[in-house]
Design a protein around this motif. Structure first.
Motif, PDB file in Angstrom:
ATOM      1  N   LYS A  20       0.833  -1.205   0.000  1.00 39.70           N
ATOM      2  CA  LYS A  20       0.000   0.000   0.000  1.00 39.70           C
ATOM      3  C   LYS A  20       0.869   1.257   0.000  1.00 39.70           C
ATOM      4  CE  LYS A  20      -3.666   2.251   2.613  1.00 39.70           C
ATOM      5  NZ  LYS A  20      -4.536   2.182   3.824  1.00 39.70           N
ATOM      6  N   LYS A  21       1.920   1.235   0.836  1.00 41.07           N
ATOM      7  CA  LYS A  21       2.828   2.385   0.876  1.00 41.07           C
ATOM      8  C   LYS A  21       3.536   2.568  -0.470  1.00 41.07           C
ATOM      9  CE  LYS A  21       3.815   2.176   5.847  1.00 41.07           C
ATOM     10  NZ  LYS A  21       4.880   1.989   6.870  1.00 41.07           N
ATOM     11  N   ASP A  22       3.984   1.452  -1.054  1.00 40.65           N
ATOM     12  CA  ASP A  22       4.654   1.548  -2.356  1.00 40.65           C
ATOM     13  C   ASP A  22       3.706   2.101  -3.429  1.00 40.65           C
ATOM     14  OD1 ASP A  22       6.893   0.505  -1.173  1.00 40.65           O
ATOM     15  OD2 ASP A  22       6.536  -1.554  -1.863  1.00 40.65           O
ATOM     16  N   GLU A  23       2.456   1.648  -3.396  1.00 41.44           N
ATOM     17  CA  GLU A  23       1.494   2.147  -4.372  1.00 41.44           C
ATOM     18  C   GLU A  23       1.221   3.636  -4.175  1.00 41.44           C
ATOM     19  OE1 GLU A  23      -1.925  -0.306  -3.984  1.00 41.44           O
ATOM     20  OE2 GLU A  23      -1.089  -1.977  -5.166  1.00 41.44           O
ATOM     21  N   GLU A  24       1.132   4.056  -2.922  1.00 39.03           N
ATOM     22  CA  GLU A  24       0.912   5.479  -2.649  1.00 39.03           C
ATOM     23  C   GLU A  24       2.103   6.312  -3.123  1.00 39.03           C
ATOM     24  OE1 GLU A  24       0.177   5.663   1.495  1.00 39.03           O
ATOM     25  OE2 GLU A  24      -1.912   4.978   1.359  1.00 39.03           O
ATOM     26  N   GLU A  25       3.304   5.825  -2.857  1.00 38.20           N
ATOM     27  CA  GLU A  25       4.496   6.536  -3.330  1.00 38.20           C
ATOM     28  C   GLU A  25       4.551   6.569  -4.852  1.00 38.20           C
ATOM     29  OE1 GLU A  25       7.846   4.695  -1.578  1.00 38.20           O
ATOM     30  OE2 GLU A  25       7.455   5.471   0.447  1.00 38.20           O
ATOM     31  N   LEU A  26       4.154   5.467  -5.494  1.00 39.83           N
ATOM     32  CA  LEU A  26       4.156   5.423  -6.960  1.00 39.83           C
ATOM     33  C   LEU A  26       3.135   6.411  -7.529  1.00 39.83           C
ATOM     34  CD1 LEU A  26       5.179   4.125  -9.561  1.00 39.83           C
ATOM     35  CD2 LEU A  26       3.423   2.368  -9.290  1.00 39.83           C
ATOM     36  N   ILE A  27       1.966   6.461  -6.907  1.00 43.80           N
ATOM     37  CA  ILE A  27       0.934   7.406  -7.371  1.00 43.80           C
ATOM     38  C   ILE A  27       1.424   8.847  -7.192  1.00 43.80           C
ATOM     39  CG2 ILE A  27      -1.375   8.292  -6.889  1.00 43.80           C
ATOM     40  CD1 ILE A  27      -2.176   5.402  -6.174  1.00 43.80           C
ATOM     41  N   ALA A  28       2.044   9.118  -6.029  1.00 39.69           N
ATOM     42  CA  ALA A  28       2.568  10.476  -5.793  1.00 39.69           C
ATOM     43  C   ALA A  28       3.649  10.821  -6.808  1.00 39.69           C
ATOM     44  CB  ALA A  28       3.117  10.579  -4.371  1.00 39.69           C
ATOM     45  N   LEU A  29       4.521   9.828  -7.124  1.00 40.24           N
ATOM     46  CA  LEU A  29       5.572  10.066  -8.112  1.00 40.24           C
ATOM     47  C   LEU A  29       4.973  10.338  -9.490  1.00 40.24           C
ATOM     48  CD1 LEU A  29       8.546  10.110  -8.911  1.00 40.24           C
ATOM     49  CD2 LEU A  29       8.426   7.615  -9.221  1.00 40.24           C
ATOM     50  N   LYS A  30       3.960   9.565  -9.865  1.00 37.12           N
ATOM     51  CA  LYS A  30       3.303   9.789 -11.155  1.00 37.12           C
ATOM     52  C   LYS A  30       2.656  11.176 -11.190  1.00 37.12           C
ATOM     53  CE  LYS A  30       2.302   4.962 -12.347  1.00 37.12           C
ATOM     54  NZ  LYS A  30       1.234   3.962 -12.598  1.00 37.12           N
ATOM     55  N   ASP A  31       2.039  11.566 -10.068  1.00 35.17           N
ATOM     56  CA  ASP A  31       1.412  12.886 -10.015  1.00 35.17           C
ATOM     57  C   ASP A  31       2.459  13.994 -10.179  1.00 35.17           C
ATOM     58  OD1 ASP A  31      -1.033  11.716  -9.666  1.00 35.17           O
ATOM     59  OD2 ASP A  31      -1.037  11.936  -7.470  1.00 35.17           O
ATOM     60  N   ARG A  32       3.613  13.842  -9.521  1.00 36.76           N
ATOM     61  CA  ARG A  32       4.670  14.849  -9.651  1.00 36.76           C
ATOM     62  C   ARG A  32       5.193  14.907 -11.081  1.00 36.76           C
ATOM     63  NH1 ARG A  32       6.369  12.614  -4.670  1.00 36.76           N
ATOM     64  NH2 ARG A  32       8.068  11.484  -5.707  1.00 36.76           N
ATOM     65  N   ILE A  33       5.375  13.732 -11.697  1.00 34.18           N
ATOM     66  CA  ILE A  33       5.859  13.691 -13.082  1.00 34.18           C
ATOM     67  C   ILE A  33       4.856  14.350 -14.018  1.00 34.18           C
ATOM     68  CG2 ILE A  33       6.409  12.156 -15.002  1.00 34.18           C
ATOM     69  CD1 ILE A  33       7.563  10.188 -12.950  1.00 34.18           C
ATOM     70  N   GLU A  34       3.575  14.044 -13.817  1.00 34.73           N
ATOM     71  CA  GLU A  34       2.545  14.626 -14.671  1.00 34.73           C
ATOM     72  C   GLU A  34       2.455  16.143 -14.456  1.00 34.73           C
ATOM     73  OE1 GLU A  34      -0.255  14.720 -17.604  1.00 34.73           O
ATOM     74  OE2 GLU A  34       1.024  13.037 -16.954  1.00 34.73           O
ATOM     75  N   HIS A  35       2.603  16.584 -13.210  1.00 34.16           N
ATOM     76  CA  HIS A  35       2.560  18.016 -12.924  1.00 34.16           C
ATOM     77  C   HIS A  35       3.733  18.737 -13.591  1.00 34.16           C
ATOM     78  CE1 HIS A  35       1.690  21.672 -10.748  1.00 34.16           C
ATOM     79  NE2 HIS A  35       2.917  21.706 -10.271  1.00 34.16           N
ATOM     80  N   ARG A  36       4.920  18.140 -13.489  1.00 32.64           N
ATOM     81  CA  ARG A  36       6.089  18.740 -14.137  1.00 32.64           C
ATOM     82  C   ARG A  36       5.931  18.743 -15.649  1.00 32.64           C
ATOM     83  NH1 ARG A  36      11.036  15.951 -10.651  1.00 32.64           N
ATOM     84  NH2 ARG A  36      10.559  17.025  -8.656  1.00 32.64           N
TER      85      ARG A  36
END
Length: 225
Positions: free
Chosen positions: A53-69
Protein backbone atom coordinates in the motif's frame (compact mmCIF):
# COMPACT_ATOMS: atom_id res chain seq x y z
CA UNK A 1 15.47 -6.11 0.93
CA UNK A 2 17.60 -2.93 0.95
CA UNK A 3 20.18 -2.36 3.64
CA UNK A 4 18.82 -0.41 6.57
CA UNK A 5 15.18 -1.30 5.82
CA UNK A 6 13.34 -2.54 8.87
CA UNK A 7 12.21 -6.13 8.83
CA UNK A 8 8.55 -6.88 9.57
CA UNK A 9 7.84 -7.45 13.20
CA UNK A 10 6.91 -11.06 13.73
CA UNK A 11 5.69 -12.00 17.17
CA UNK A 12 8.04 -14.35 18.93
CA UNK A 13 6.14 -17.42 20.03
CA UNK A 14 7.77 -19.78 22.41
CA UNK A 15 7.78 -23.42 21.38
CA UNK A 16 5.50 -25.57 23.43
CA UNK A 17 7.18 -27.26 26.33
CA UNK A 18 6.89 -30.95 26.67
CA UNK A 19 6.08 -31.84 30.27
CA UNK A 20 8.45 -34.27 31.83
CA UNK A 21 7.16 -37.55 33.01
CA UNK A 22 3.82 -37.05 31.44
CA UNK A 23 2.22 -38.41 28.30
CA UNK A 24 3.10 -36.50 25.16
CA UNK A 25 0.13 -35.30 23.06
CA UNK A 26 1.57 -35.00 19.57
CA UNK A 27 -1.74 -33.81 18.12
CA UNK A 28 -1.74 -30.91 20.51
CA UNK A 29 1.85 -30.12 19.67
CA UNK A 30 1.06 -30.21 15.94
CA UNK A 31 -2.00 -28.04 16.45
CA UNK A 32 -0.07 -25.45 18.39
CA UNK A 33 2.69 -25.46 15.77
CA UNK A 34 0.08 -24.95 13.03
CA UNK A 35 -1.45 -22.10 15.00
CA UNK A 36 1.99 -20.52 15.39
CA UNK A 37 2.73 -20.85 11.68
CA UNK A 38 -0.68 -19.45 10.81
CA UNK A 39 -0.12 -16.43 13.05
CA UNK A 40 3.27 -15.81 11.45
CA UNK A 41 1.76 -16.19 7.99
CA UNK A 42 -1.00 -13.69 8.75
CA UNK A 43 1.56 -11.32 10.17
CA UNK A 44 3.73 -11.57 7.05
CA UNK A 45 0.67 -11.10 4.84
CA UNK A 46 -0.38 -7.98 6.75
CA UNK A 47 3.13 -6.57 6.59
CA UNK A 48 3.33 -7.33 2.86
CA UNK A 49 0.04 -5.62 2.06
CA UNK A 50 0.92 -2.65 4.26
CA UNK A 51 4.24 -2.24 2.45
CA UNK A 52 2.53 -2.71 -0.89
CA UNK A 53 0.00 0.00 0.00
CA UNK A 54 2.83 2.38 0.88
CA UNK A 55 4.65 1.55 -2.36
CA UNK A 56 1.49 2.15 -4.37
CA UNK A 57 0.91 5.48 -2.65
CA UNK A 58 4.50 6.54 -3.33
CA UNK A 59 4.16 5.42 -6.96
CA UNK A 60 0.93 7.41 -7.37
CA UNK A 61 2.57 10.48 -5.79
CA UNK A 62 5.57 10.07 -8.11
CA UNK A 63 3.30 9.79 -11.15
CA UNK A 64 1.41 12.89 -10.02
CA UNK A 65 4.67 14.85 -9.65
CA UNK A 66 5.86 13.69 -13.08
CA UNK A 67 2.55 14.63 -14.67
CA UNK A 68 2.56 18.02 -12.92
CA UNK A 69 6.09 18.74 -14.14
CA UNK A 70 5.15 17.62 -17.64
CA UNK A 71 2.16 19.97 -17.59
CA UNK A 72 4.33 22.83 -16.32
CA UNK A 73 6.90 22.25 -19.07
CA UNK A 74 4.15 22.06 -21.70
CA UNK A 75 2.67 25.34 -20.45
CA UNK A 76 6.08 27.02 -20.44
CA UNK A 77 6.75 25.80 -23.99
CA UNK A 78 3.30 26.99 -25.10
CA UNK A 79 3.88 30.45 -23.64
CA UNK A 80 7.33 30.64 -25.23
CA UNK A 81 5.93 29.53 -28.59
CA UNK A 82 3.22 32.21 -28.43
CA UNK A 83 5.75 34.90 -27.51
CA UNK A 84 8.06 33.81 -30.34
CA UNK A 85 5.13 33.79 -32.76
CA UNK A 86 4.12 37.29 -31.67
CA UNK A 87 7.70 38.47 -32.04
CA UNK A 88 7.98 37.02 -35.53
CA UNK A 89 4.64 38.61 -36.47
CA UNK A 90 5.83 42.00 -35.22
CA UNK A 91 9.08 41.65 -37.15
CA UNK A 92 7.17 40.71 -40.31
CA UNK A 93 4.73 43.61 -39.88
CA UNK A 94 7.57 46.07 -39.28
CA UNK A 95 9.46 44.76 -42.32
CA UNK A 96 6.31 44.99 -44.45
CA UNK A 97 5.64 48.54 -43.23
CA UNK A 98 9.21 49.62 -44.03
CA UNK A 99 9.01 48.02 -47.46
CA UNK A 100 5.75 49.86 -48.17
CA UNK A 101 7.24 53.16 -46.97
CA UNK A 102 10.35 52.62 -49.09
CA UNK A 103 8.26 51.75 -52.16
CA UNK A 104 6.07 54.82 -51.60
CA UNK A 105 9.12 57.02 -51.15
CA UNK A 106 10.69 55.71 -54.35
CA UNK A 107 7.43 56.21 -56.24
CA UNK A 108 7.18 59.79 -54.93
CA UNK A 109 10.80 60.47 -55.89
CA UNK A 110 10.27 59.10 -59.37
CA UNK A 111 7.09 61.15 -59.78
CA UNK A 112 8.91 64.31 -58.64
CA UNK A 113 11.82 63.61 -60.99
CA UNK A 114 9.51 63.06 -63.94
CA UNK A 115 7.58 66.21 -63.06
CA UNK A 116 10.78 68.26 -62.86
CA UNK A 117 12.12 66.85 -66.11
CA UNK A 118 8.79 67.39 -67.86
CA UNK A 119 8.64 70.94 -66.52
CA UNK A 120 12.13 71.64 -67.79
CA UNK A 121 11.16 70.33 -71.21
CA UNK A 122 8.01 72.45 -71.22
CA UNK A 123 9.99 75.56 -70.26
CA UNK A 124 12.48 75.01 -73.05
CA UNK A 125 9.60 74.46 -75.45
CA UNK A 126 8.11 77.79 -74.33
CA UNK A 127 11.41 79.52 -74.97
CA UNK A 128 11.48 78.09 -78.48
CA UNK A 129 7.90 79.22 -79.13
CA UNK A 130 8.71 82.75 -77.98
CA UNK A 131 11.83 82.80 -80.13
CA UNK A 132 9.80 81.77 -83.17
CA UNK A 133 7.24 84.54 -82.61
CA UNK A 134 9.99 87.14 -82.35
CA UNK A 135 11.70 86.26 -85.59
CA UNK A 136 12.37 89.27 -87.74
CA UNK A 137 12.40 91.59 -84.72
CA UNK A 138 15.45 93.07 -83.11
CA UNK A 139 16.43 90.86 -80.20
CA UNK A 140 17.50 92.22 -76.85
CA UNK A 141 20.35 90.78 -74.84
CA UNK A 142 17.91 88.74 -72.73
CA UNK A 143 16.21 87.37 -75.85
CA UNK A 144 19.56 86.51 -77.40
CA UNK A 145 20.47 84.64 -74.22
CA UNK A 146 17.19 82.69 -74.29
CA UNK A 147 17.57 81.89 -77.94
CA UNK A 148 21.12 80.67 -77.39
CA UNK A 149 19.99 78.43 -74.54
CA UNK A 150 17.11 77.12 -76.65
CA UNK A 151 19.48 76.34 -79.53
CA UNK A 152 21.81 74.50 -77.20
CA UNK A 153 19.04 72.48 -75.62
CA UNK A 154 19.02 68.82 -76.52
CA UNK A 155 15.76 66.84 -76.59
CA UNK A 156 15.20 64.99 -73.31
CA UNK A 157 13.65 61.90 -74.87
CA UNK A 158 12.49 60.51 -71.53
CA UNK A 159 9.15 59.08 -72.60
CA UNK A 160 10.47 55.61 -73.41
CA UNK A 161 13.20 55.51 -70.78
CA UNK A 162 13.24 52.94 -68.02
CA UNK A 163 13.73 53.75 -64.39
CA UNK A 164 17.52 53.24 -64.40
CA UNK A 165 17.93 55.38 -67.52
CA UNK A 166 15.78 58.15 -66.00
CA UNK A 167 17.90 58.10 -62.86
CA UNK A 168 21.08 58.32 -64.94
CA UNK A 169 19.65 61.16 -67.07
CA UNK A 170 18.62 63.06 -63.94
CA UNK A 171 22.07 62.52 -62.43
CA UNK A 172 23.76 63.76 -65.62
CA UNK A 173 21.56 66.86 -65.68
CA UNK A 174 22.25 67.50 -62.03
CA UNK A 175 26.00 67.23 -62.64
CA UNK A 176 25.68 69.64 -65.58
CA UNK A 177 23.66 72.12 -63.50
CA UNK A 178 26.20 71.87 -60.70
CA UNK A 179 29.02 72.54 -63.19
CA UNK A 180 27.18 75.54 -64.66
CA UNK A 181 26.49 76.94 -61.21
CA UNK A 182 30.16 76.58 -60.35
CA UNK A 183 31.16 78.39 -63.54
CA UNK A 184 28.56 81.09 -62.83
CA UNK A 185 30.00 81.58 -59.37
CA UNK A 186 33.52 81.90 -60.82
CA UNK A 187 32.30 84.44 -63.41
CA UNK A 188 30.49 86.46 -60.74
CA UNK A 189 33.59 86.54 -58.56
CA UNK A 190 35.67 87.59 -61.57
CA UNK A 191 33.16 90.36 -62.35
CA UNK A 192 33.26 91.52 -58.75
CA UNK A 193 37.05 91.66 -58.90
CA UNK A 194 36.96 93.61 -62.19
CA UNK A 195 34.34 95.96 -60.77
CA UNK A 196 36.52 96.58 -57.75
CA UNK A 197 39.54 97.32 -59.96
CA UNK A 198 37.44 99.72 -62.08
CA UNK A 199 36.26 101.54 -58.94
CA UNK A 200 39.83 101.80 -57.68
CA UNK A 201 40.96 103.19 -61.05
CA UNK A 202 38.07 105.69 -61.12
CA UNK A 203 38.94 106.86 -57.63
CA UNK A 204 42.55 107.35 -58.65
CA UNK A 205 41.49 109.30 -61.74
CA UNK A 206 39.14 111.50 -59.72
CA UNK A 207 41.82 112.08 -57.12
CA UNK A 208 44.35 112.99 -59.83
CA UNK A 209 41.90 115.41 -61.45
CA UNK A 210 41.18 117.11 -58.12
CA UNK A 211 44.89 117.39 -57.43
CA UNK A 212 45.48 118.86 -60.88
CA UNK A 213 42.71 121.46 -60.43
CA UNK A 214 44.07 122.56 -57.05
CA UNK A 215 47.70 122.72 -58.07
CA UNK A 216 47.49 123.55 -61.77
CA UNK A 217 48.82 127.14 -61.25
CA UNK A 218 52.16 127.72 -59.53
CA UNK A 219 54.92 130.35 -59.38
CA UNK A 220 57.76 129.97 -61.79
CA UNK A 221 60.47 132.74 -61.62
CA UNK A 222 58.13 135.06 -59.67
CA UNK A 223 55.34 134.76 -62.24
CA UNK A 224 52.13 132.83 -62.34
CA UNK A 225 52.08 130.17 -64.91
Amino acid sequence: QEEGEKLPMVPQLAPPKIPEGERVDFDDIHRKRMEKDLVELHTLIDVHFEQRKKDEEELIALKDRIEHRRSERAEIQRVRAEKEKDRQNRIAEERHRKEEEEAKRKADDEAKKKKVLSGMGANFGGFLAKAETRKGKRLTGREIKKKTLADRRQPLGIDSMREDALKQRAQDMWNRIYQLESEKFDYMEHMKHQKYEIIVLLNRIQHAQKFKKGHGKGKVGGRWK
